[in-house]
Design an enzyme around this catalytic site. Sequence first.
Site, mmCIF file in Angstrom:
data_model
loop_
_atom_site.group_PDB
_atom_site.id
_atom_site.type_symbol
_atom_site.label_atom_id
_atom_site.label_comp_id
_atom_site.label_asym_id
_atom_site.label_seq_id
_atom_site.Cartn_x
_atom_site.Cartn_y
_atom_site.Cartn_z
ATOM 1 N N LYS A 192 0.849 -1.213 -0.033
ATOM 2 C CA LYS A 192 0.040 0.031 -0.008
ATOM 3 C C LYS A 192 1.108 1.175 -0.105
ATOM 4 C CE LYS A 192 -4.234 0.927 2.327
ATOM 5 N NZ LYS A 192 -5.067 0.969 3.695
HETATM 6 C C1 E4P Z 1 -8.266 1.863 3.690
HETATM 7 O O1 E4P Z 1 -7.670 1.321 3.303
HETATM 8 C C2 E4P Z 1 -7.934 2.644 4.982
HETATM 9 O O2 E4P Z 1 -7.305 1.943 5.929
HETATM 10 C C3 E4P Z 1 -9.217 3.275 5.800
HETATM 11 O O3 E4P Z 1 -10.242 2.645 5.405
HETATM 12 C C4 E4P Z 1 -8.770 4.442 6.394
HETATM 13 O O4 E4P Z 1 -10.072 4.989 6.971
HETATM 14 P P1 E4P Z 1 -10.150 5.923 8.232
HETATM 15 O O5 E4P Z 1 -10.757 7.407 7.687
HETATM 16 O O6 E4P Z 1 -11.295 5.332 9.173
HETATM 17 O O7 E4P Z 1 -8.979 6.061 8.945
#
Ligand code: E4P
Length: 226
Positions: free
Chosen positions: A91
Site C-alpha cells: 500500500k
Molecule cells: C483504507 O484502506 C484505509 O485503511 C481506511 O479505510 C482509512 O479510513 P479511516 O478514515 O477510518 O482512517
Amino acid sequence: MKIFLDSANLNELENCLKRGIVRGITTNPSIISKEPKTNFVKHIQKMADLCKNYNQILPLSVEIFTPNASEMYAQASELLQTIDYKNINIKIPIGWGELEVIYRLSREGIPVNCTCLFNEAQCMLAANAGAKYVSIFMGRLKDIGADPLPIISNVRELLEKTNSQAEIIVGSIRHARDISDAQQAGAHIVTANMKFFETMAIHPQTTKSVDGFLEDFKQWLSPIKV
Ligand code: E4P
C-alpha cells in the site's frame, strides 16, 4: 461487490475468516497502532498465518511507513522478502515521488494498493502507474463536506473507458449504509471494520420471523393434551 476487512486485529480477522465473508484485508499504520505493541513484521506474519490456516490466501494490503518516496521501494522489497505469504499487496499513498515507486513495483508484478485518494485525477494517475487497487476515502471526503459518491462513479466510468484493470476500493467507512452507497456508486470493493458486517447481518424482521418460527414450533412440539 467484494468486501475487505479494514483491520489488523487478529480476533476480528479470525471471525471474518471463519465466516468466509471477506475477500481481502487492508491495514495502515494507524490501524496497526491500535493493536498491542509488538514487532510489525511478526504481527503481519500472524495475520498471514491465520489466512493460511483457513485456506484463504486473501490479498493482504500492508502499507509502507516511510514518508520518503526514495525509501519506499526498499521498504516494500524488504517486507515482501520477510513475510512468508503469497498475497502481500503493497500500500502506497499517492504522491509525485510515490508514483515512480508504484510504477516500479507494478512492473515487477507486485500488486500495489494506492491509498489516500480523494479525487478522480489522483485515481487515474495511480491506475496509469499500474496500481491494482485505487483506494478512495469516503468518510474523510465527507469530513471536509465533499460528496464521495459522484467521485466514485466518475472514477469507475474513467477506469472502464480507459480499459484499466484497476479496481476501486472504498475505505474510511463510518456507517453500514456507506457500504451499500459506495457499491451503488461503482466501488468494486468496500473495506470496513468488522463491526459494520455484524450490523449488516441483522434485521429486525429477521429476528421477528425467527422468533415466530421457534415459538410456533415450540407449541407444536409440546405434548398433545387428551
Ligand atoms: C483504507 O484502506 C484505509 O485503511 C481506511 O479505510 C482509512 O479510513 P479511516 O478514515 O477510518 O482512517
